[in-house]
Motif scaffolding. Structure first.
Motif, PDB file in Angstrom:
ATOM      1  N   GLN A 163       0.764  -1.230   0.000  1.00  0.00           N
ATOM      2  CA  GLN A 163       0.000   0.000   0.000  1.00  0.00           C
ATOM      3  C   GLN A 163       0.810   1.304   0.000  1.00  0.00           C
ATOM      4  O   GLN A 163       0.839   2.020  -0.990  1.00  0.00           O
ATOM      5  CB  GLN A 163      -0.974  -0.022   1.184  1.00  0.00           C
ATOM      6  CG  GLN A 163      -1.895   1.173   1.285  1.00  0.00           C
ATOM      7  CD  GLN A 163      -2.835   1.323   0.105  1.00  0.00           C
ATOM      8  OE1 GLN A 163      -2.949   0.439  -0.733  1.00  0.00           O
ATOM      9  NE2 GLN A 163      -3.496   2.458   0.011  1.00  0.00           N
ATOM     10  N   GLU A 164       1.455   1.640   1.125  1.00  0.00           N
ATOM     11  CA  GLU A 164       2.100   2.950   1.233  1.00  0.00           C
ATOM     12  C   GLU A 164       3.233   3.117   0.226  1.00  0.00           C
ATOM     13  O   GLU A 164       3.352   4.155  -0.432  1.00  0.00           O
ATOM     14  CB  GLU A 164       2.623   3.174   2.659  1.00  0.00           C
ATOM     15  CG  GLU A 164       1.548   3.386   3.708  1.00  0.00           C
ATOM     16  CD  GLU A 164       0.910   2.082   4.161  1.00  0.00           C
ATOM     17  OE1 GLU A 164       1.413   0.999   3.763  1.00  0.00           O
ATOM     18  OE2 GLU A 164      -0.088   2.139   4.906  1.00  0.00           O
ATOM     19  N   VAL A 165       4.070   2.083   0.107  1.00  0.00           N
ATOM     20  CA  VAL A 165       5.207   2.162  -0.814  1.00  0.00           C
ATOM     21  C   VAL A 165       4.725   2.229  -2.258  1.00  0.00           C
ATOM     22  O   VAL A 165       5.218   3.031  -3.065  1.00  0.00           O
ATOM     23  CB  VAL A 165       6.144   0.954  -0.612  1.00  0.00           C
ATOM     24  CG1 VAL A 165       7.245   0.942  -1.671  1.00  0.00           C
ATOM     25  CG2 VAL A 165       6.752   0.981   0.779  1.00  0.00           C
ATOM     26  N   GLN A 167       1.858   3.296  -3.408  1.00  0.00           N
ATOM     27  CA  GLN A 167       1.220   4.586  -3.704  1.00  0.00           C
ATOM     28  C   GLN A 167       2.266   5.674  -3.910  1.00  0.00           C
ATOM     29  O   GLN A 167       2.091   6.566  -4.744  1.00  0.00           O
ATOM     30  CB  GLN A 167       0.264   4.975  -2.575  1.00  0.00           C
ATOM     31  CG  GLN A 167      -0.504   6.258  -2.853  1.00  0.00           C
ATOM     32  CD  GLN A 167      -1.706   6.441  -1.951  1.00  0.00           C
ATOM     33  OE1 GLN A 167      -2.431   5.493  -1.673  1.00  0.00           O
ATOM     34  NE2 GLN A 167      -1.920   7.662  -1.483  1.00  0.00           N
ATOM     35  N   GLU A 168       3.369   5.596  -3.165  1.00  0.00           N
ATOM     36  CA  GLU A 168       4.448   6.569  -3.361  1.00  0.00           C
ATOM     37  C   GLU A 168       5.083   6.397  -4.738  1.00  0.00           C
ATOM     38  O   GLU A 168       5.434   7.382  -5.399  1.00  0.00           O
ATOM     39  CB  GLU A 168       5.500   6.399  -2.265  1.00  0.00           C
ATOM     40  CG  GLU A 168       6.610   7.433  -2.319  1.00  0.00           C
ATOM     41  CD  GLU A 168       7.585   7.312  -1.166  1.00  0.00           C
ATOM     42  OE1 GLU A 168       8.608   8.018  -1.184  1.00  0.00           O
ATOM     43  OE2 GLU A 168       7.329   6.499  -0.249  1.00  0.00           O
ATOM     44  N   ILE A 169       5.223   5.154  -5.189  1.00  0.00           N
ATOM     45  CA  ILE A 169       5.804   4.897  -6.507  1.00  0.00           C
ATOM     46  C   ILE A 169       4.863   5.355  -7.616  1.00  0.00           C
ATOM     47  O   ILE A 169       5.266   6.043  -8.558  1.00  0.00           O
ATOM     48  CB  ILE A 169       6.121   3.397  -6.672  1.00  0.00           C
ATOM     49  CG1 ILE A 169       7.243   2.978  -5.719  1.00  0.00           C
ATOM     50  CG2 ILE A 169       6.511   3.081  -8.117  1.00  0.00           C
ATOM     51  CD1 ILE A 169       7.485   1.484  -5.683  1.00  0.00           C
ATOM     52  N   GLY A 171       2.070   7.307  -7.359  1.00  0.00           N
ATOM     53  CA  GLY A 171       1.691   8.711  -7.278  1.00  0.00           C
ATOM     54  C   GLY A 171       0.204   8.956  -7.182  1.00  0.00           C
ATOM     55  O   GLY A 171      -0.245  10.099  -7.325  1.00  0.00           O
ATOM     56  N   TYR A 200      14.865   4.651  -8.551  1.00  0.00           N
ATOM     57  CA  TYR A 200      14.359   4.510  -7.193  1.00  0.00           C
ATOM     58  C   TYR A 200      15.428   3.922  -6.276  1.00  0.00           C
ATOM     59  O   TYR A 200      16.275   3.134  -6.704  1.00  0.00           O
ATOM     60  CB  TYR A 200      13.124   3.598  -7.168  1.00  0.00           C
ATOM     61  CG  TYR A 200      11.980   4.096  -8.017  1.00  0.00           C
ATOM     62  CD1 TYR A 200      11.019   4.950  -7.488  1.00  0.00           C
ATOM     63  CD2 TYR A 200      11.857   3.704  -9.350  1.00  0.00           C
ATOM     64  CE1 TYR A 200       9.963   5.407  -8.265  1.00  0.00           C
ATOM     65  CE2 TYR A 200      10.808   4.158 -10.136  1.00  0.00           C
ATOM     66  CZ  TYR A 200       9.862   5.008  -9.589  1.00  0.00           C
ATOM     67  OH  TYR A 200       8.829   5.458 -10.358  1.00  0.00           O
TER      68      TYR A 200
END
Length: 217
Positions: A163-165, A167-169, A171, A200
């Motif tokens: 999820q968090e990672v 979404q950061e990738i 955007g 990354y």
């Protein structure tokens, strides 16, 4: 360890069975068979602490490591001996490919002890059923399980970003990307091309597991 260092403490860390890498300078990696001790009660540690108190701040050190990263080929070649181990590696890489047909799952929205369940649900005639909570809900939440192939100059591996990672990738939230996939696939392709054009700094957890009598990393 990081919290101690950030607070100004300089802990003495003993590593047994570590791996010394020469990539981008000297670096020390903890692998499956490694043992890490922080400030162990040993005579050698006491002597080192005494030396640090007297001479550490007035000694000029030569730093042998300029990077804590490793390569994907090094990760693939490491022989992990303990099935329960979770070695962590850092690699500088790009995204080679991303699975656009299965990058999210339908997550349970039930909240238990102020924390969302988040496990995968099954669609029913009336909504979404979570077998873990044993409850059916009218709604669910899109959560990332982004399957991607990452590559550097040495090799490539498949990995999953949650999820968090993820979404950061990507955007954007998983629901927005899913909507784009169904309503405007051209826009989705262009967006993924933009993701692939970036470099990354990945942190990778690697676990050795048994699958159909085979050992897989």
């Amino acid at each position: 360890i990081q919290k101690r260092i950030e607070s100004g403490v300089q802990p003495i860390i003993c590593v047994k069975g570590g791996k010394v890498s020469d990539y981008n300078g000297k670096s020390l990696l903890a692998i499956g068979v490694s043992t890490i001790l922080i400030e162990p009660e040993m005579e050698a540690v006491a002597d080192l602490r005494e030396w640090m108190t007297l001479y550490y701040n007035i000694t000029n050190f030569i730093h042998l490591s300029v990077s804590c990263t490793t390569t994907l080929s090094e990760i693939s070649s490491m022989q992990l001996k303990v099935l329960e181990s979770f070695p962590i590696y850092r690699v500088i890489a790009t995204m080679k490919e991303m699975k656009t047909d299965e990058f999210y799952y339908n997550a349970c929205i039930n909240v238990v002890n102020a924390q969302q369940c988040g496990r995968k649900t099954t669609q029913t005639a009336n909504g979404w059923f979570c077998s873990y909570c044993n409850i059916e809900f009218a709604n669910m939440e899109f959560k990332y399980a982004l399957k991607m192939c990452i590559k550097d100059s040495s090799s490539h591996v498949w990995a999953i970003a949650f999820q968090e990672v993820a979404q950061e990738i990507v955007g954007m939230p998983a629901k927005e990307l899913a909507t784009m996939r169904y309503e405007n696939y051209l826009a989705l392709s262009l967006h993924i091309d933009g993701i692939r054009s970036k470099i990354y700094n990945f942190k990778i957890w690697s676990k050795l597991e048994k699958y159909q009598d085979m050992t897989c990393c």
